[in-house]
Design an enzyme around this catalytic site. Structure first.
Site, short mmCIF file in Angstrom:
data_model
loop_
_atom_site.label_atom_id
_atom_site.label_comp_id
_atom_site.label_asym_id
_atom_site.label_seq_id
_atom_site.Cartn_x
_atom_site.Cartn_y
_atom_site.Cartn_z
N HIS A 68 -19.82 2.93 -2.10
CA HIS A 68 -18.56 3.70 -2.08
C HIS A 68 -18.83 5.14 -1.68
CE1 HIS A 68 -19.23 5.78 -6.03
NE2 HIS A 68 -20.04 4.76 -6.20
N HIS B 122 -16.70 8.88 0.42
CA HIS B 122 -15.54 9.43 1.14
C HIS B 122 -15.85 9.56 2.63
CE1 HIS B 122 -13.53 10.25 -2.60
NE2 HIS B 122 -14.41 11.13 -3.01
#
Ligand SMILES: *[C@@H]1O[C@H](CO)[C@@H](O)[C@H](O)[C@H]1NC(C)=O
Ligand SMILES: *[C@@H]1O[C@H](CO)[C@@H](O)[C@H](O)[C@H]1NC(C)=O
Ligand SMILES: *[C@@H]1O[C@H](CO)[C@@H](O)[C@H](O)[C@H]1NC(C)=O
Length: 335
Positions: A129, A131
């Site tokens: 995970h 951004h």
């Protein structure tokens, strides 16, 4: 005479016994061959079975899920559930920290990232995970991982981010945020057309789904919206919405139990569902909402949100039905 007779019968007995011995020797060697043949067959069958089980467990154990999380969409709650489950369900969770919060990777980083994730068998099954914008693995000739994401109403996300920078959240309350001490409300900001509430700041979910092309990052670009929708249906395994996070988690548990078994129960019974709420949040006035909704960026971001929501509900209806759907194989030929 007698002696000669005796010798003859002695000879006969020897011949008979020899014959019998030879006969049984032959039988035994035949049986021995048969046993060897059977053993060979057994070994072959075992090997075939081993390959088959390996294939089955490989497909589940080589699972790679990438969650390219959009900031302020409830991602911390969801990732928290994954971190709590990873030990029990035997998978890895890895955060991808991109320098300086850059959402686009350099070409050499894209290549390295794809290579590394694809080949790093020791980490599989894995949930990555971070951004960053969607990355098409097939451009590098690699096997595509399963992308997932969560999307939120664009104005809610902007307002949440605005107050987050000023007041932080209950996740890391000690952290002093960038705009700490600034008490201007979102309404005042919009009324004065300041940069912190610039509608162009909403242009984030479209480029996150659109990817690494130049046009993706131009606020209000029509091609970017089309591309984002295309990726959402073609290259994402599942995209949930912040407003229905529990259903998103439930659907992941049902469809990817290898990783998310027990996720729903954990989400509801731990305090993860209340994690990370921005501390102070004034709801924007009608005037503010009207002004924002007039902008092209809001309209396009909202179009993507509505598109994702419809797709999510479409999947949800079948996945969370009272009588779960099943498929079976039949009319298998030749027999
Ligand atoms: C990402 O890495 C930088 C540099 O190592 C570090 O300062 C920063 O705290 C990290 N970000 C997160 C979210 O952990
Ligand atoms: C992937 O990167 C990590 C960290 O740089 C490294 O430890 C690991 O060996 C790499 N794996 C492969 C298969 O390249
Ligand atoms: C959440 O639960 C954990 C233990 O499960 C506890 O340590 C923590 O203090 C709780 N946090 C809140 C905000 O209630």
């Amino acid at each position: 005479m007698l002696s000669s007779n005796l010798r003859l019968s002695y000879f006969m007995v020897v011949v008979c016994v020899t014959c019998i011995i030879i006969f049984y020797q032959l039988q035994i060697s035949k049986l021995y061959d048969e046993i060897q043949n059977l053993e060979l067959l057994q070994r072959k069958a075992n090997a075939a079975l081993a390959v088959k089980t390996k294939e089955v467990s490989n497909s589940e154990d080589s699972l790679v899920v990438i969650y390219n999380r959009v900031p302020k969409t409830g991602s911390t709650s969801f990732v928290g559930v994954a971190y709590d489950l990873c030990k029990r369900n035997r998978f890895h969770v890895l955060h991808i920290n991109v320098t300086a919060n850059n959402h686009v990777l350099s070409l050499q980083n894209q290549f390295k990232f794809v290579e590394n994730i694809t080949r790093w068998d020791g980490m599989k099954p894995a949930l990555y995970h971070g951004h960053f914008a969607f990355l098409d693995f097939s451009r590098f000739g690699a096997k595509k991982p399963l992308f997932i994401n969560i999307i939120r109403k664009p104005l809610d996300r902007l307002v949440s981010y605005y107050y987050f920078l000023r007041y932080g959240d209950n996740f890391r309350p000690y952290l002093v945020r960038r705009k700490h001490g600034n008490t201007m409300t979102f309404d005042e900001c919009v009324r004065n057309d300041l940069s912190d509430c610039d509608p162009n700041n909403m242009w984030l979910q479209v480029p996150f789904f659109c990817g690494h092309s130049a046009n993706c990052w131009k606020p209000g670009n029509k091609w970017a919206l089309t591309e984002a929708k295309k990726n959402l249906v073609n290259n994402y395994f599942l995209v949930g919405v912040t407003e229905e996070l529990d259903d998103f988690i439930n659907m992941l548990e049902l469809s990817l139990p290898r990783m998310f078994k027990g996720a729903m129960d954990h989400y509801l019974n731990s305090n993860k569902s209340h994690l990370r709420q921005t501390v102070q949040k004034d709801t924007p006035s009608d005037e503010t909402i009207k002004k924002i909704q007039k902008t092209v960026v809001w309209q396009m971001e909202n179009e993507l949100y509505e598109f994702a929501l419809e797709q999510f509900h479409f999947f949800k209806k079948q996945t969370l039905a009272d009588k779960p759907q099943k498929f079976i194989y039949e009319k298998i030929r030749p027999k």
